[in-house]
Write a protein that holds these residues in place. Structure first.
Motif, PDB file in Angstrom:
ATOM      1  N   HIS A  79      30.562  43.033  49.695  1.00 43.46           N
ATOM      2  CA  HIS A  79      29.469  42.882  48.735  1.00 43.46           C
ATOM      3  C   HIS A  79      29.557  43.784  47.518  1.00 43.46           C
ATOM      4  CE1 HIS A  79      27.263  40.070  51.225  1.00 43.46           C
ATOM      5  NE2 HIS A  79      27.471  40.852  52.270  1.00 43.46           N
ATOM      6  N   ALA A  80      30.659  44.510  47.356  1.00 42.24           N
ATOM      7  CA  ALA A  80      30.853  45.355  46.177  1.00 42.24           C
ATOM      8  C   ALA A  80      32.190  44.984  45.530  1.00 42.24           C
ATOM      9  CB  ALA A  80      30.842  46.826  46.572  1.00 42.24           C
ATOM     10  N   PRO A  81      32.268  45.089  44.210  1.00 39.99           N
ATOM     11  CA  PRO A  81      33.511  44.735  43.515  1.00 39.99           C
ATOM     12  C   PRO A  81      34.666  45.668  43.892  1.00 39.99           C
ATOM     13  CG  PRO A  81      31.709  45.037  41.952  1.00 39.99           C
ATOM     14  CD  PRO A  81      31.215  45.488  43.281  1.00 39.99           C
ATOM     15  N   HIS A  82      35.874  45.134  43.794  1.00 36.26           N
ATOM     16  CA  HIS A  82      37.076  45.909  44.098  1.00 36.26           C
ATOM     17  C   HIS A  82      37.871  46.247  42.840  1.00 36.26           C
ATOM     18  CE1 HIS A  82      37.100  45.478  48.542  1.00 36.26           C
ATOM     19  NE2 HIS A  82      36.361  44.414  48.262  1.00 36.26           N
ATOM     20  N   ASP A  83      37.368  45.853  41.660  1.00 32.60           N
ATOM     21  CA  ASP A  83      38.162  46.045  40.446  1.00 32.60           C
ATOM     22  C   ASP A  83      38.200  47.500  39.977  1.00 32.60           C
ATOM     23  OD1 ASP A  83      35.493  45.976  39.733  1.00 32.60           O
ATOM     24  OD2 ASP A  83      35.745  44.602  38.060  1.00 32.60           O
ATOM     25  N   ASN A  84      37.059  48.228  40.016  1.00 33.97           N
ATOM     26  CA  ASN A  84      37.080  49.651  39.685  1.00 33.97           C
ATOM     27  C   ASN A  84      35.828  50.331  40.232  1.00 33.97           C
ATOM     28  OD1 ASN A  84      34.963  49.940  37.531  1.00 33.97           O
ATOM     29  ND2 ASN A  84      36.293  48.485  36.459  1.00 33.97           N
ATOM     30  N   LEU A  85      35.903  51.637  40.358  1.00 36.17           N
ATOM     31  CA  LEU A  85      34.839  52.431  40.978  1.00 36.17           C
ATOM     32  C   LEU A  85      33.540  52.380  40.173  1.00 36.17           C
ATOM     33  CD1 LEU A  85      34.605  54.140  43.529  1.00 36.17           C
ATOM     34  CD2 LEU A  85      35.161  56.142  42.153  1.00 36.17           C
ATOM     35  N   LEU A  86      33.641  52.409  38.855  1.00 40.03           N
ATOM     36  CA  LEU A  86      32.452  52.364  38.008  1.00 40.03           C
ATOM     37  C   LEU A  86      31.687  51.048  38.215  1.00 40.03           C
ATOM     38  CD1 LEU A  86      30.824  53.812  35.815  1.00 40.03           C
ATOM     39  CD2 LEU A  86      32.250  52.636  34.126  1.00 40.03           C
ATOM     40  N   HIS A  87      32.404  49.940  38.236  1.00 40.27           N
ATOM     41  CA  HIS A  87      31.774  48.633  38.447  1.00 40.27           C
ATOM     42  C   HIS A  87      31.148  48.560  39.840  1.00 40.27           C
ATOM     43  CE1 HIS A  87      32.101  43.983  38.582  1.00 40.27           C
ATOM     44  NE2 HIS A  87      30.942  44.351  38.078  1.00 40.27           N
ATOM     45  N   THR A 122      31.248  38.541  46.173  1.00 43.10           N
ATOM     46  CA  THR A 122      31.686  38.344  47.556  1.00 43.10           C
ATOM     47  C   THR A 122      32.906  37.433  47.609  1.00 43.10           C
ATOM     48  OG1 THR A 122      29.454  38.709  48.379  1.00 43.10           O
ATOM     49  CG2 THR A 122      30.958  37.532  49.836  1.00 43.10           C
ATOM     50  N   ASN A 123      32.913  36.390  46.809  1.00 45.72           N
ATOM     51  CA  ASN A 123      34.063  35.487  46.772  1.00 45.72           C
ATOM     52  C   ASN A 123      35.317  36.226  46.311  1.00 45.72           C
ATOM     53  OD1 ASN A 123      34.890  32.595  47.086  1.00 45.72           O
ATOM     54  ND2 ASN A 123      35.557  32.939  44.978  1.00 45.72           N
ATOM     55  N   GLN A 124      35.165  37.079  45.296  1.00 51.26           N
ATOM     56  CA  GLN A 124      36.302  37.870  44.823  1.00 51.26           C
ATOM     57  C   GLN A 124      36.788  38.835  45.905  1.00 51.26           C
ATOM     58  OE1 GLN A 124      38.166  37.442  42.076  1.00 51.26           O
ATOM     59  NE2 GLN A 124      36.868  35.642  41.834  1.00 51.26           N
ATOM     60  N   ALA A 125      35.859  39.351  46.709  1.00 46.90           N
ATOM     61  CA  ALA A 125      36.242  40.242  47.811  1.00 46.90           C
ATOM     62  C   ALA A 125      37.056  39.478  48.853  1.00 46.90           C
ATOM     63  CB  ALA A 125      34.998  40.874  48.447  1.00 46.90           C
ATOM     64  N   SER A 148      36.173  28.655  46.056  1.00 45.87           N
ATOM     65  CA  SER A 148      34.908  29.237  46.509  1.00 45.87           C
ATOM     66  C   SER A 148      34.972  29.380  48.019  1.00 45.87           C
ATOM     67  CB  SER A 148      33.719  28.362  46.103  1.00 45.87           C
ATOM     68  OG  SER A 148      32.528  28.914  46.621  1.00 45.87           O
ATOM     69  N   CYS A 149      35.421  30.554  48.452  1.00 41.88           N
ATOM     70  CA  CYS A 149      35.545  30.816  49.890  1.00 41.88           C
ATOM     71  C   CYS A 149      34.187  30.736  50.574  1.00 41.88           C
ATOM     72  CB  CYS A 149      36.138  32.200  50.120  1.00 41.88           C
ATOM     73  SG  CYS A 149      37.679  32.488  49.245  1.00 41.88           S
ATOM     74  N   VAL A 150      33.180  31.306  49.921  1.00 40.28           N
ATOM     75  CA  VAL A 150      31.861  31.395  50.546  1.00 40.28           C
ATOM     76  C   VAL A 150      31.141  30.045  50.590  1.00 40.28           C
ATOM     77  CG1 VAL A 150      31.531  33.844  50.084  1.00 40.28           C
ATOM     78  CG2 VAL A 150      30.828  32.176  48.380  1.00 40.28           C
ATOM     79  N   HIS A 151      31.673  29.063  49.895  1.00 40.57           N
ATOM     80  CA  HIS A 151      31.065  27.730  49.973  1.00 40.57           C
ATOM     81  C   HIS A 151      31.259  27.151  51.373  1.00 40.57           C
ATOM     82  CE1 HIS A 151      29.676  23.783  48.720  1.00 40.57           C
ATOM     83  NE2 HIS A 151      30.755  23.270  49.294  1.00 40.57           N
ATOM     84  N   CYS A 152      32.463  27.232  51.880  1.00 43.43           N
ATOM     85  CA  CYS A 152      32.752  26.688  53.213  1.00 43.43           C
ATOM     86  C   CYS A 152      32.588  27.720  54.326  1.00 43.43           C
ATOM     87  CB  CYS A 152      34.182  26.152  53.255  1.00 43.43           C
ATOM     88  SG  CYS A 152      34.457  24.758  52.136  1.00 43.43           S
ATOM     89  N   HIS A 153      32.751  28.997  53.997  1.00 39.00           N
ATOM     90  CA  HIS A 153      32.744  30.042  55.023  1.00 39.00           C
ATOM     91  C   HIS A 153      31.557  30.992  54.856  1.00 39.00           C
ATOM     92  CE1 HIS A 153      36.843  28.850  56.108  1.00 39.00           C
ATOM     93  NE2 HIS A 153      37.125  28.853  54.814  1.00 39.00           N
ATOM     94  N   GLU A 154      30.395  30.472  54.490  1.00 39.19           N
ATOM     95  CA  GLU A 154      29.258  31.347  54.195  1.00 39.19           C
ATOM     96  C   GLU A 154      28.731  32.098  55.406  1.00 39.19           C
ATOM     97  OE1 GLU A 154      25.539  28.185  54.368  1.00 39.19           O
ATOM     98  OE2 GLU A 154      26.226  28.925  52.449  1.00 39.19           O
TER      99      GLU A 154
END
Length: 159
Positions: A79-87, A122-125, A148-154
């Motif tokens: 539930h948190a972004p993985h791109d950078n710590l600030l984000h 969440t999808n990006q995660a 969209s992973c969370v569409h089928c795997h919610e």
């Protein structure tokens, strides 16, 4: 002596300074109380039990414990972004504020749903951890399509 003190206290400048001290002090006091009472420091970490500081999330926490990711991922992993710590901490702060506001005021639906912005995170995660597995799926997409992973795997994260 009293006359001099009365003249100093009754000046408009004193009134506004006293009001500012009262307002700032009150905000600081309420903020500190809320941070301590709501275990605010726990939200800076990665412990999934933080999510059940508020009883309304117990069902989601129990679902995560029963799900396939409980041994390999925490709430922040999905539930948190993985791109950078600030984000990551910006999103955690925004979500924390919204959760606190809604749970304190009771302005939330009985059936809690993820916001579209958080669904995208969440999808990006999912793709962050399972990107290699989904690479063949990406090759079949048209240029403007996304997986969209969370569409089928919610229900994967919360059984």
């Amino acid at each position: 002596m009293w006359a001099a003190l009365r003249e100093q206290v009754l000046t408009p400048g004193f009134f506004w300074r006293a009001l500012a001290v009262f307002v700032v002090g009150s905000l600081f006091g309420v903020g500190l109380f809320t941070f301590v009472y709501a275990k605010g420091a726990s939200y800076l970490g990665n412990d999934p039990e933080t999510c059940i500081n508020c009883h309304i999330m117990e069902e989601q926490y129990d679902g995560w414990q029963a799900g396939p990711h409980s041994n390999v991922a925490t709430c922040n992993d999905c539930h948190a972004p993985h791109d950078n710590l600030l984000h990551k901490y910006y999103v955690k702060g925004e979500n924390g504020f919204n959760h606190g506001l809604k749970f304190t005021t009771g302005w939330y639906p009985e059936n809690i749903r993820i916001r579209e912005k958080n669904r995208d995170i969440t999808n990006q995660a999912c793709l962050h951890c399972h990107g290699e597995f989904t690479s063949e799926i990406h090759m079949t997409l048209k240029p403007d399509e996304t997986v969209s992973c969370v569409h089928c795997h919610e229900d994967v994260g919360h059984k």
